[in-house]
Design an enzyme around this catalytic site. Structure first.
Site, mmCIF file in Angstrom:
data_model
loop_
_atom_site.group_PDB
_atom_site.id
_atom_site.type_symbol
_atom_site.label_atom_id
_atom_site.label_comp_id
_atom_site.label_asym_id
_atom_site.label_seq_id
_atom_site.Cartn_x
_atom_site.Cartn_y
_atom_site.Cartn_z
ATOM 1 N N LYS A 1 0.427 6.432 0.670
ATOM 2 C CA LYS A 1 -0.803 6.083 1.404
ATOM 3 C C LYS A 1 -0.497 5.750 2.858
ATOM 4 O O LYS A 1 -1.165 6.232 3.770
ATOM 5 C CB LYS A 1 -1.506 4.866 0.759
ATOM 6 C CG LYS A 1 -1.895 5.058 -0.689
ATOM 7 C CD LYS A 1 -2.701 3.867 -1.214
ATOM 8 C CE LYS A 1 -1.956 2.536 -1.217
ATOM 9 N NZ LYS A 1 -0.857 2.453 -2.199
ATOM 10 N N ARG B 1 -8.377 -2.983 -3.977
ATOM 11 C CA ARG B 1 -7.434 -2.879 -5.093
ATOM 12 C C ARG B 1 -8.020 -3.433 -6.384
ATOM 13 O O ARG B 1 -7.368 -3.354 -7.423
ATOM 14 C CB ARG B 1 -6.183 -3.692 -4.766
ATOM 15 C CG ARG B 1 -4.979 -2.869 -4.290
ATOM 16 C CD ARG B 1 -3.916 -3.861 -3.889
ATOM 17 N NE ARG B 1 -2.572 -3.410 -3.971
ATOM 18 C CZ ARG B 1 -1.861 -3.032 -2.890
ATOM 19 N NH1 ARG B 1 -2.413 -2.963 -1.718
ATOM 20 N NH2 ARG B 1 -0.599 -2.721 -3.040
ATOM 21 N N ARG C 1 13.563 2.543 -1.025
ATOM 22 C CA ARG C 1 13.039 2.347 0.343
ATOM 23 C C ARG C 1 13.827 1.279 1.096
ATOM 24 O O ARG C 1 14.175 0.240 0.551
ATOM 25 C CB ARG C 1 11.576 1.869 0.293
ATOM 26 C CG ARG C 1 10.626 2.917 -0.112
ATOM 27 C CD ARG C 1 9.226 2.676 0.394
ATOM 28 N NE ARG C 1 8.619 1.429 -0.040
ATOM 29 C CZ ARG C 1 7.304 1.240 -0.100
ATOM 30 N NH1 ARG C 1 6.486 2.202 0.244
ATOM 31 N NH2 ARG C 1 6.822 0.087 -0.481
ATOM 32 N N ARG D 1 12.524 -4.435 1.089
ATOM 33 C CA ARG D 1 11.427 -5.400 0.977
ATOM 34 C C ARG D 1 11.580 -6.180 -0.325
ATOM 35 O O ARG D 1 11.941 -5.601 -1.349
ATOM 36 C CB ARG D 1 10.099 -4.642 0.934
ATOM 37 C CG ARG D 1 9.417 -4.554 2.267
ATOM 38 C CD ARG D 1 8.322 -3.529 2.291
ATOM 39 N NE ARG D 1 7.311 -3.722 1.258
ATOM 40 C CZ ARG D 1 6.217 -2.973 1.147
ATOM 41 N NH1 ARG D 1 5.996 -1.989 2.012
ATOM 42 N NH2 ARG D 1 5.330 -3.176 0.207
ATOM 43 N N ARG E 1 4.204 -4.419 -10.215
ATOM 44 C CA ARG E 1 3.171 -3.879 -9.315
ATOM 45 C C ARG E 1 2.479 -2.670 -9.944
ATOM 46 O O ARG E 1 1.270 -2.486 -9.775
ATOM 47 C CB ARG E 1 3.796 -3.482 -7.970
ATOM 48 C CG ARG E 1 4.269 -4.677 -7.164
ATOM 49 C CD ARG E 1 5.090 -4.256 -5.966
ATOM 50 N NE ARG E 1 4.283 -3.710 -4.904
ATOM 51 C CZ ARG E 1 4.760 -2.981 -3.895
ATOM 52 N NH1 ARG E 1 6.036 -2.699 -3.834
ATOM 53 N NH2 ARG E 1 3.963 -2.536 -2.963
#
Ligand code: AMP
Length: 216
Positions: free
Chosen positions: A13, A88, A127, A160, A171
């Site tokens: 996104k 969300r 990531r 992160r 998540r």
């Protein structure tokens, strides 16, 4: 162009939103980015949000709804906006409808990036980002030239907190339980278009472009 990009964490996104920002000169509104900035600055909102974010859970609706309400009223949203990571939950989607109504605006489209959850776990755990300049990398798909070091500014890359595997599984579960119902919500509103988010970034962009051309 008033758009929502929908999809689980890591679906792309943010990447697609940034490309759309350049193309249409409209702002990307990422509640995740706004919350991370608040955490970094140690604002009262950031302090409140941090524990939810680190655990991979959702920050309470009233907090994020407040952020988006305020943001949508800024001048740079007058020609449109791209919502990335919001809404969300169903209450957030309802609150967005109320806010847009009060601003006399309508959504043009909701693009759902369809992806495979296991592949996403790999995307997310790999990531890395640069805390100094914000550049993004991936240990497998977009590795920096020198392991752990930012190509652009030479700072040490970080992962992160919410990209750790256990947090990511959480998540994804939160996405399936709380966010997935929005696909049906926007389908019923006649606004939803699905795009294969597993394709390479450039191909996803082409599909989104074609879809938006069809709308205009
Ligand atoms: P993101 O960068 O969009 O994946 O967001 C990172 C984290 O910020 C999420 O895991 C949530 O804890 C929080 N967050 C971002 N957007 C929202 C939202 N719309 N509602 C609740 N929490 C959010």
């Amino acid at each position: 162009m008033k758009l929502i990009l929908l999809g689980p964490p890591g679906a792309g996104k943010g990447t697609q939103a940034k490309l759309l920002v350049q193309k249409f000169a409209i702002p990307q509104i990422s509640t995740g980015d706004i919350l991370r900035a608040a955490v970094k600055d140690g604002t009262p909102m950031g302090v409140k949000a941090k524990s939810f974010m680190d655990a991979g859970g959702l920050v309470p609706d009233e907090v994020v709804v407040g952020i988006v309400k305020e943001r949508l009223q800024k001048d740079d949203c007058s020609n449109g906006f791209i919502l990335d990571g919001f809404p969300r939950t169903l209450p957030q989607a309802d609150a967005l409808q109320d806010t847009l109504k009060s601003l006399d605006k309508n959504l043009d489209a909701v693009i759902s990036l369809e992806v495979d959850i296991e592949a996403l776990v790999e995307r997310l755990t790999g990531r890395r980002s640069c805390p100094a300049c914000g550049a993004g990398f991936h240990v497998k798909y977009e590795p920096p030239k020198q392991d752990g070091i930012c190509d652009k500014c030479g700072a040490a890359l970080i992962q992160r907190d919410d990209d750790r595997e256990e947090t990511i599984r959480n998540r994804m579960q939160v996405y399936q339980d709380q966010t997935l119902p929005l696909v049906t919500y926007y389908q019923q509103a006649g606004l939803l278009s699905k795009v294969d988010g597993m394709l390479p970034i450039g191909e996803v962009t082409v599909l989104i472009d074609a879809l938006l051309k069809g709308l205009r």
